[in-house]
Design a protein around this motif. Sequence first.
Motif, PDB file in Angstrom:
ATOM      1  N   ILE A 131      -8.250   3.892   0.681  1.00 38.14           N
ATOM      2  CA  ILE A 131      -8.311   5.044   1.595  1.00 38.14           C
ATOM      3  C   ILE A 131      -7.347   6.107   1.104  1.00 38.14           C
ATOM      4  O   ILE A 131      -7.690   7.283   1.012  1.00 38.14           O
ATOM      5  CB  ILE A 131      -7.926   4.644   3.045  1.00 38.14           C
ATOM      6  CG1 ILE A 131      -8.858   3.559   3.585  1.00 38.14           C
ATOM      7  CG2 ILE A 131      -7.974   5.883   3.971  1.00 38.14           C
ATOM      8  CD1 ILE A 131      -8.418   2.971   4.912  1.00 38.14           C
ATOM      9  N   SER A 132      -6.145   5.676   0.737  1.00 39.84           N
ATOM     10  CA  SER A 132      -5.155   6.704   0.393  1.00 39.84           C
ATOM     11  C   SER A 132      -5.407   7.331  -0.973  1.00 39.84           C
ATOM     12  O   SER A 132      -4.995   8.450  -1.199  1.00 39.84           O
ATOM     13  CB  SER A 132      -3.732   6.166   0.518  1.00 39.84           C
ATOM     14  OG  SER A 132      -3.528   5.096  -0.367  1.00 39.84           O
ATOM     15  N   ASP A 133      -6.117   6.597  -1.859  1.00 37.82           N
ATOM     16  CA  ASP A 133      -6.432   7.277  -3.132  1.00 37.82           C
ATOM     17  C   ASP A 133      -7.802   7.962  -3.088  1.00 37.82           C
ATOM     18  O   ASP A 133      -8.363   8.324  -4.122  1.00 37.82           O
ATOM     19  CB  ASP A 133      -6.303   6.316  -4.325  1.00 37.82           C
ATOM     20  CG  ASP A 133      -7.389   5.225  -4.342  1.00 37.82           C
ATOM     21  OD1 ASP A 133      -8.386   5.356  -3.586  1.00 37.82           O
ATOM     22  OD2 ASP A 133      -7.239   4.248  -5.087  1.00 37.82           O
ATOM     23  N   ASN A 134      -8.326   8.101  -1.848  1.00 37.39           N
ATOM     24  CA  ASN A 134      -9.569   8.860  -1.643  1.00 37.39           C
ATOM     25  C   ASN A 134     -10.822   8.232  -2.235  1.00 37.39           C
ATOM     26  O   ASN A 134     -11.827   8.910  -2.397  1.00 37.39           O
ATOM     27  CB  ASN A 134      -9.440  10.285  -2.193  1.00 37.39           C
ATOM     28  CG  ASN A 134      -8.753  11.179  -1.183  1.00 37.39           C
ATOM     29  OD1 ASN A 134      -8.881  10.950   0.034  1.00 37.39           O
ATOM     30  ND2 ASN A 134      -8.031  12.176  -1.658  1.00 37.39           N
ATOM     31  N   LEU A 160      -6.313  -6.478   2.667  1.00 41.34           N
ATOM     32  CA  LEU A 160      -6.132  -5.277   3.485  1.00 41.34           C
ATOM     33  C   LEU A 160      -5.309  -4.229   2.720  1.00 41.34           C
ATOM     34  O   LEU A 160      -5.558  -3.030   2.840  1.00 41.34           O
ATOM     35  CB  LEU A 160      -5.464  -5.631   4.824  1.00 41.34           C
ATOM     36  CG  LEU A 160      -5.373  -4.493   5.833  1.00 41.34           C
ATOM     37  CD1 LEU A 160      -6.751  -3.922   6.170  1.00 41.34           C
ATOM     38  CD2 LEU A 160      -4.684  -4.954   7.116  1.00 41.34           C
ATOM     39  N   THR A 161      -4.368  -4.708   1.913  1.00 44.11           N
ATOM     40  CA  THR A 161      -3.557  -3.790   1.101  1.00 44.11           C
ATOM     41  C   THR A 161      -4.462  -2.961   0.188  1.00 44.11           C
ATOM     42  O   THR A 161      -4.336  -1.731   0.128  1.00 44.11           O
ATOM     43  CB  THR A 161      -2.559  -4.590   0.223  1.00 44.11           C
ATOM     44  OG1 THR A 161      -1.759  -5.391   1.081  1.00 44.11           O
ATOM     45  CG2 THR A 161      -1.676  -3.655  -0.582  1.00 44.11           C
ATOM     46  N   VAL A 162      -5.375  -3.629  -0.493  1.00 45.37           N
ATOM     47  CA  VAL A 162      -6.270  -2.904  -1.414  1.00 45.37           C
ATOM     48  C   VAL A 162      -7.145  -1.920  -0.628  1.00 45.37           C
ATOM     49  O   VAL A 162      -7.353  -0.779  -1.045  1.00 45.37           O
ATOM     50  CB  VAL A 162      -7.157  -3.893  -2.217  1.00 45.37           C
ATOM     51  CG1 VAL A 162      -8.112  -3.137  -3.112  1.00 45.37           C
ATOM     52  CG2 VAL A 162      -6.292  -4.849  -3.018  1.00 45.37           C
ATOM     53  N   SER A 218       0.821  -1.213   0.000  1.00 43.99           N
ATOM     54  CA  SER A 218       0.000   0.000   0.000  1.00 43.99           C
ATOM     55  C   SER A 218       0.852   1.259   0.000  1.00 43.99           C
ATOM     56  O   SER A 218       0.377   2.336  -0.328  1.00 43.99           O
ATOM     57  CB  SER A 218      -0.924   0.010   1.215  1.00 43.99           C
ATOM     58  OG  SER A 218      -0.161   0.148   2.399  1.00 43.99           O
ATOM     59  N   GLY A 219       2.113   1.113   0.395  1.00 42.80           N
ATOM     60  CA  GLY A 219       2.975   2.287   0.501  1.00 42.80           C
ATOM     61  C   GLY A 219       2.617   3.183   1.677  1.00 42.80           C
ATOM     62  O   GLY A 219       3.071   4.326   1.762  1.00 42.80           O
ATOM     63  N   GLU A 220       1.773   2.689   2.587  1.00 40.45           N
ATOM     64  CA  GLU A 220       1.326   3.500   3.726  1.00 40.45           C
ATOM     65  C   GLU A 220       1.659   2.751   5.022  1.00 40.45           C
ATOM     66  O   GLU A 220       0.802   2.075   5.596  1.00 40.45           O
ATOM     67  CB  GLU A 220      -0.199   3.722   3.663  1.00 40.45           C
ATOM     68  CG  GLU A 220      -0.677   4.485   2.443  1.00 40.45           C
ATOM     69  CD  GLU A 220      -0.598   5.994   2.646  1.00 40.45           C
ATOM     70  OE1 GLU A 220      -0.313   6.434   3.792  1.00 40.45           O
ATOM     71  OE2 GLU A 220      -0.807   6.719   1.660  1.00 40.45           O
ATOM     72  N   GLY A 250     -22.273   0.840  -3.263  1.00 37.36           N
ATOM     73  CA  GLY A 250     -22.203   2.250  -3.642  1.00 37.36           C
ATOM     74  C   GLY A 250     -21.512   3.100  -2.601  1.00 37.36           C
ATOM     75  O   GLY A 250     -22.004   4.135  -2.155  1.00 37.36           O
ATOM     76  N   LEU A 251     -20.353   2.647  -2.146  1.00 36.61           N
ATOM     77  CA  LEU A 251     -19.678   3.323  -1.035  1.00 36.61           C
ATOM     78  C   LEU A 251     -18.621   4.310  -1.474  1.00 36.61           C
ATOM     79  O   LEU A 251     -17.953   4.918  -0.661  1.00 36.61           O
ATOM     80  CB  LEU A 251     -19.028   2.271  -0.120  1.00 36.61           C
ATOM     81  CG  LEU A 251     -20.004   1.311   0.554  1.00 36.61           C
ATOM     82  CD1 LEU A 251     -19.236   0.230   1.292  1.00 36.61           C
ATOM     83  CD2 LEU A 251     -20.938   2.061   1.491  1.00 36.61           C
ATOM     84  N   LYS A 252     -18.509   4.455  -2.796  1.00 34.70           N
ATOM     85  CA  LYS A 252     -17.451   5.309  -3.290  1.00 34.70           C
ATOM     86  C   LYS A 252     -17.562   6.708  -2.694  1.00 34.70           C
ATOM     87  O   LYS A 252     -18.631   7.293  -2.645  1.00 34.70           O
ATOM     88  CB  LYS A 252     -17.557   5.376  -4.813  1.00 34.70           C
ATOM     89  CG  LYS A 252     -16.276   5.655  -5.464  1.00 34.70           C
ATOM     90  CD  LYS A 252     -16.331   5.330  -6.941  1.00 34.70           C
ATOM     91  CE  LYS A 252     -15.078   5.936  -7.436  1.00 34.70           C
ATOM     92  NZ  LYS A 252     -14.560   6.065  -8.550  1.00 34.70           N
ATOM     93  N   GLN A 253     -16.448   7.193  -2.239  1.00 34.78           N
ATOM     94  CA  GLN A 253     -16.435   8.502  -1.593  1.00 34.78           C
ATOM     95  C   GLN A 253     -16.804   9.601  -2.585  1.00 34.78           C
ATOM     96  O   GLN A 253     -16.428   9.552  -3.753  1.00 34.78           O
ATOM     97  CB  GLN A 253     -15.023   8.737  -1.057  1.00 34.78           C
ATOM     98  CG  GLN A 253     -14.854  10.033  -0.308  1.00 34.78           C
ATOM     99  CD  GLN A 253     -13.617   9.978   0.554  1.00 34.78           C
ATOM    100  OE1 GLN A 253     -13.680   9.866   1.763  1.00 34.78           O
ATOM    101  NE2 GLN A 253     -12.462  10.031  -0.070  1.00 34.78           N
TER     102      GLN A 253
END
Lengths: 477, 95
Positions: free
Chosen positions: A379-382, A372-374, A337-339, A411-414
């Motif tokens: 989260i990090s790509d908003n 969990l990575t995805v 994830s780089g996070e 339909g949970l897309k931010q």
Amino acid sequence: MAWETVIGLEIHAQLSTQSKLFSGAPIAYGAEPNTQACAVDLALPGVLPVLNEEAVRMAVKFGLALDAIVPSRSVFARKNYFYPDLPQGYQISQFDLPVVDKGYLDITLENGETKRVGVTRAHLEQDAGKSLHEDYQGQTGIDLNRAGTPLIEIVSEPEMSNAKEAVAYMKKIHALVQYLEICDGNMAEGSFRCDANVSVRPVGQEEFGTRAEIKNLNSFRFVERAINFEVERQIDLIEAGGSVVQETRLYDPDKHETRSMRSKEEANDYRYFPCPDLLPVDISDEFLEEVRKTLPELPDAKKQRFMDELGLSEKDASELSASRAIAEYFEEVAKGSGEAKLSANWVMGELSAQLNREDKGIEDSPVSAEMLTVLIQRISDNTISGKIAKDIFVDMWTGEGDVDSIIDKKGLKQITDTGAIESMIQEVIDNNPNQVEQFRAGKEKLIGFFVGQVMKASKGKANPAQVNEILMKLLKG
Amino acid sequence: MSLTADEVKKIAFLARLSIQEENIQTYADNLSGILDLVAQMDAVDTDSVTPMAHPQDVSQRLRADVVTETNQREKFQQNSPAIEDGLFLVPKVIE
């Protein structure tokens, strides 16, 4: 009077071999009684022990991990005593020439300081069978499946001065044997257990007090409780004018007390002597180097790397490196994830909470490191907010699919479309004129109320940072 | 080196041997004779000699970690005076 406690531990770790230390019988746990006990394990006349190479390799691996001396020659000895679950009439163990000599382990104390605890030795030995004292017409039932199972006994120096230190040491050894993959660490099945030698002495006194040995402690909690109980018992005893007897005691977790196991029996006299059935074991330099190459990255090194490479705090790095399985899971998520920090929070937070709740190990987690990575990437790509992510995590846990399909399906897309957020906010402002007035009159706390209303209107999907920013602009405007 | 009657009794107890009172002196004499023989060897200077753990000066062969034994419980338990639920039964032992 002020007292000081001295504790030494003897830890028995069952080695994860396929077969026994001296026979080709299997060591799987939970088999039908006596179906894994062969002629050698039963000590039938004429049988001879043949040493398991893998057990030697595992013991040597442990020695190298402790930075201990691994002598070029070690010798097996007979420890003589009679008990029905020990058919030979002696245990094959090691005495003056163990496979692993002096080493050490650094433990972290509660105040964050490091303490070095000496490891006196570690030796190979056979386990005994099991005695079942339930009612077999007033007799004892004997199951010899465990007889001959390979153990290493790890003996510490008497250098721990309270129960917490003893537990920290035991946990560290527990993590280490699992890192090395030489023991499964399963305490409930008895694969990892401990005897504690406990004594007290007046502060400042050089000589040790008389010690009592508490046998067969098979959980960290019991070790801590048993030692604390025993220390108090000994101090009370001495202060009341009595003296401690050197003896073996048993901890009873139900009554929370230790009690004497053998009160009148003579002092143990094991009459060790070299086992004539076995030759000395030579450990060559080539063998040592070969084993050294199989050493994995050890917990302390991993912790340091998590701090240096991934920028974790010492506390997080320490927690995440304590178990190899968790460390590897975390690292996969962090790198994928780089996070790193966010991954650490998820692994130590949601994931371990769920695992604890269901009493599962990380290897049985329904949410894999990949999943969990995805989630963390989304989260990090908003794509989703941290709050929605927690709901998705629960959905994944209960088997509703992977991150992206759950986001799509529900339909949970931010919502990051500024226009859409603005119109939702405008609606909230229009519907709450009183609060708007109060806010503008200086009651800035009300921002929380507005954020709440907007999040509710967006079903939690509005990007929180954007909501804050636009709200302030519109309210102040 | 001479063993006392009490030492003989203790050794017999540790080995779970039942011995007759009237034989104790004989055992003491015989065992003391063995110890005397060992004591003679003490006269040799062995400071520069590495102790041997076995009379044969070779080292232990190691066995591959492979399960080679099968379940033969039934055969083994034919020798046993009492069995139940697959367990060997022995007189009650409780610590």
